[in-house]
Design a protein around this motif. Structure first.
Motif, PDB file in Angstrom:
ATOM      1  N   ASP A  63      -8.872   6.323  60.777  1.00 39.75           N
ATOM      2  CA  ASP A  63      -9.481   5.921  59.511  1.00 39.75           C
ATOM      3  C   ASP A  63      -9.101   6.910  58.410  1.00 39.75           C
ATOM      4  OD1 ASP A  63     -11.324   8.126  59.466  1.00 39.75           O
ATOM      5  OD2 ASP A  63     -12.842   6.961  60.517  1.00 39.75           O
ATOM      6  N   ILE A  64      -9.481   6.578  57.189  1.00 47.88           N
ATOM      7  CA  ILE A  64      -9.068   7.345  56.019  1.00 47.88           C
ATOM      8  C   ILE A  64      -9.523   8.803  56.085  1.00 47.88           C
ATOM      9  CG2 ILE A  64     -11.045   6.623  54.620  1.00 47.88           C
ATOM     10  CD1 ILE A  64      -9.105   6.503  52.192  1.00 47.88           C
ATOM     11  N   ASP A  65     -10.728   9.069  56.609  1.00 49.24           N
ATOM     12  CA  ASP A  65     -11.188  10.458  56.709  1.00 49.24           C
ATOM     13  C   ASP A  65     -10.266  11.268  57.604  1.00 49.24           C
ATOM     14  OD1 ASP A  65     -13.314   9.714  55.100  1.00 49.24           O
ATOM     15  OD2 ASP A  65     -14.849  10.531  56.417  1.00 49.24           O
ATOM     16  N   TRP A  66      -9.915  10.713  58.770  1.00 45.11           N
ATOM     17  CA  TRP A  66      -9.026  11.436  59.678  1.00 45.11           C
ATOM     18  C   TRP A  66      -7.651  11.651  59.055  1.00 45.11           C
ATOM     19  CZ3 TRP A  66     -10.918  14.408  63.017  1.00 45.11           C
ATOM     20  CH2 TRP A  66     -11.974  14.051  63.863  1.00 45.11           C
ATOM     21  N   VAL A  67      -7.116  10.637  58.414  1.00 43.55           N
ATOM     22  CA  VAL A  67      -5.767  10.753  57.844  1.00 43.55           C
ATOM     23  C   VAL A  67      -5.738  11.824  56.754  1.00 43.55           C
ATOM     24  CG1 VAL A  67      -3.965   9.548  56.529  1.00 43.55           C
ATOM     25  CG2 VAL A  67      -5.078   8.410  58.469  1.00 43.55           C
ATOM     26  N   VAL A  68      -6.667  11.757  55.818  1.00 45.17           N
ATOM     27  CA  VAL A  68      -6.681  12.720  54.718  1.00 45.17           C
ATOM     28  C   VAL A  68      -6.996  14.124  55.230  1.00 45.17           C
ATOM     29  CG1 VAL A  68      -7.809  13.352  52.536  1.00 45.17           C
ATOM     30  CG2 VAL A  68      -7.152  10.971  52.977  1.00 45.17           C
ATOM     31  N   ALA A  69      -7.946  14.249  56.128  1.00 40.46           N
ATOM     32  CA  ALA A  69      -8.278  15.569  56.676  1.00 40.46           C
ATOM     33  C   ALA A  69      -7.109  16.168  57.436  1.00 40.46           C
ATOM     34  CB  ALA A  69      -9.501  15.474  57.586  1.00 40.46           C
ATOM     35  N   THR A  70      -6.389  15.330  58.156  1.00 39.64           N
ATOM     36  CA  THR A  70      -5.236  15.818  58.908  1.00 39.64           C
ATOM     37  C   THR A  70      -4.143  16.275  57.951  1.00 39.64           C
ATOM     38  OG1 THR A  70      -5.841  14.340  60.715  1.00 39.64           O
ATOM     39  CG2 THR A  70      -3.634  15.240  60.762  1.00 39.64           C
ATOM     40  N   LEU A  71      -3.955  15.564  56.870  1.00 38.72           N
ATOM     41  CA  LEU A  71      -2.996  15.985  55.856  1.00 38.72           C
ATOM     42  C   LEU A  71      -3.373  17.353  55.280  1.00 38.72           C
ATOM     43  CD1 LEU A  71      -0.556  15.228  53.997  1.00 38.72           C
ATOM     44  CD2 LEU A  71      -2.269  14.265  52.421  1.00 38.72           C
ATOM     45  N   GLY A 187     -15.298   9.954  67.264  1.00 34.69           N
ATOM     46  CA  GLY A 187     -14.076  10.270  67.981  1.00 34.69           C
ATOM     47  C   GLY A 187     -12.838   9.777  67.256  1.00 34.69           C
ATOM     48  N   LEU A 188     -11.701  10.075  67.817  1.00 30.14           N
ATOM     49  CA  LEU A 188     -10.428   9.610  67.276  1.00 30.14           C
ATOM     50  C   LEU A 188     -10.155   8.210  67.823  1.00 30.14           C
ATOM     51  CD1 LEU A 188     -10.267  12.748  66.986  1.00 30.14           C
ATOM     52  CD2 LEU A 188      -7.829  12.536  67.377  1.00 30.14           C
ATOM     53  N   PRO A 189      -9.254   7.471  67.162  1.00 30.21           N
ATOM     54  CA  PRO A 189      -8.909   6.158  67.719  1.00 30.21           C
ATOM     55  C   PRO A 189      -8.239   6.342  69.075  1.00 30.21           C
ATOM     56  CG  PRO A 189      -7.377   6.762  65.978  1.00 30.21           C
ATOM     57  CD  PRO A 189      -8.447   7.812  65.992  1.00 30.21           C
TER      58      PRO A 189
END
Length: 192
Positions: A63-71, A187-189
């Motif tokens: 999801d968007i939170d994981w993607v942006v946080a990972t960036l 959790g993560l996908p």
């Protein structure tokens, strides 16, 4: 500050709004500035590491939170190399769910699992967080997205492709309880 009037502080509050609205663009500029920045010995730049990690998250359907946080998870490397994880988490904390910011805040100690033994350090320091509802998310984040993202051959998505997601996250109302979702471990996908 103690001599300021209500009217002066109301004016300052209004003048601060455009600055707050520019947070995402300042973060994107900071990331872009890391395009030529690397730590000695690494085969990719700091920007490329974030892009690889975020691309992996995106391609796994995060999801968007994981993607942006990972960036953004290592955005503090240059200014706070001894506590970059906490630095990055504090930037995100008002705008993302607690699980995600907890993972970013603790990923440094969890990453030690991969290298601490080479220095004679305890690679299992992360066990002190084993009771956290976010423990497994941090293990998975490090394994799937962080530690694997130092690959000079990996084809990551460009920074511009993440801009709308970064802007959407940082346009949220700060500290919105519905976004923060305190105590909720999603959790993560599932791994691709």
């Amino acid at each position: 500050m103690k001599d300021g009037t209500k009217e002066e502080y109301e004016l300052l509050h209004e003048l601060e709004k455009p600055y707050l609205a520019g947070t995402a663009d300042r973060l994107l500029r900071e990331l872009a500035g890391q395009a030529d920045e690397t730590l000695s010995g690494y085969r990719i730049t700091r920007l490329e590491h974030g892009l690889q990690a975020a691309t992996r998250a995106r391609r796994e359907g995060a999801d968007i939170d994981w993607v942006v946080a990972t960036l953004l998870h290592d955005i503090g490397d240059g200014l706070a190399p001894q506590n970059h994880d906490k630095f990055a988490a504090e930037i995100m904390r008002p705008f993302m769910r607690e699980e995600v910011t907890w993972v970013v805040e603790h990923h440094g100690i969890f990453q030690m699992y991969y290298y601490a033994h080479h220095y004679g350090w305890d690679r299992e320091l992360r066990q002190k967080y084993a009771d956290s509802p976010y423990y497994q998310s941090c293990v998975d984040f490090c394994e799937r997205w962080d530690q694997s993202s130092f690959d000079p051959e990996y084809r990551s998505d460009p920074l511009e492709s993440f801009a709308d997601e970064v802007r959407a996250v940082f346009a949220r109302k700060a500290w919105d309880p519905a976004v923060i979702a305190a105590g909720e471990a999603r959790g993560l996908p599932p791994a691709a």
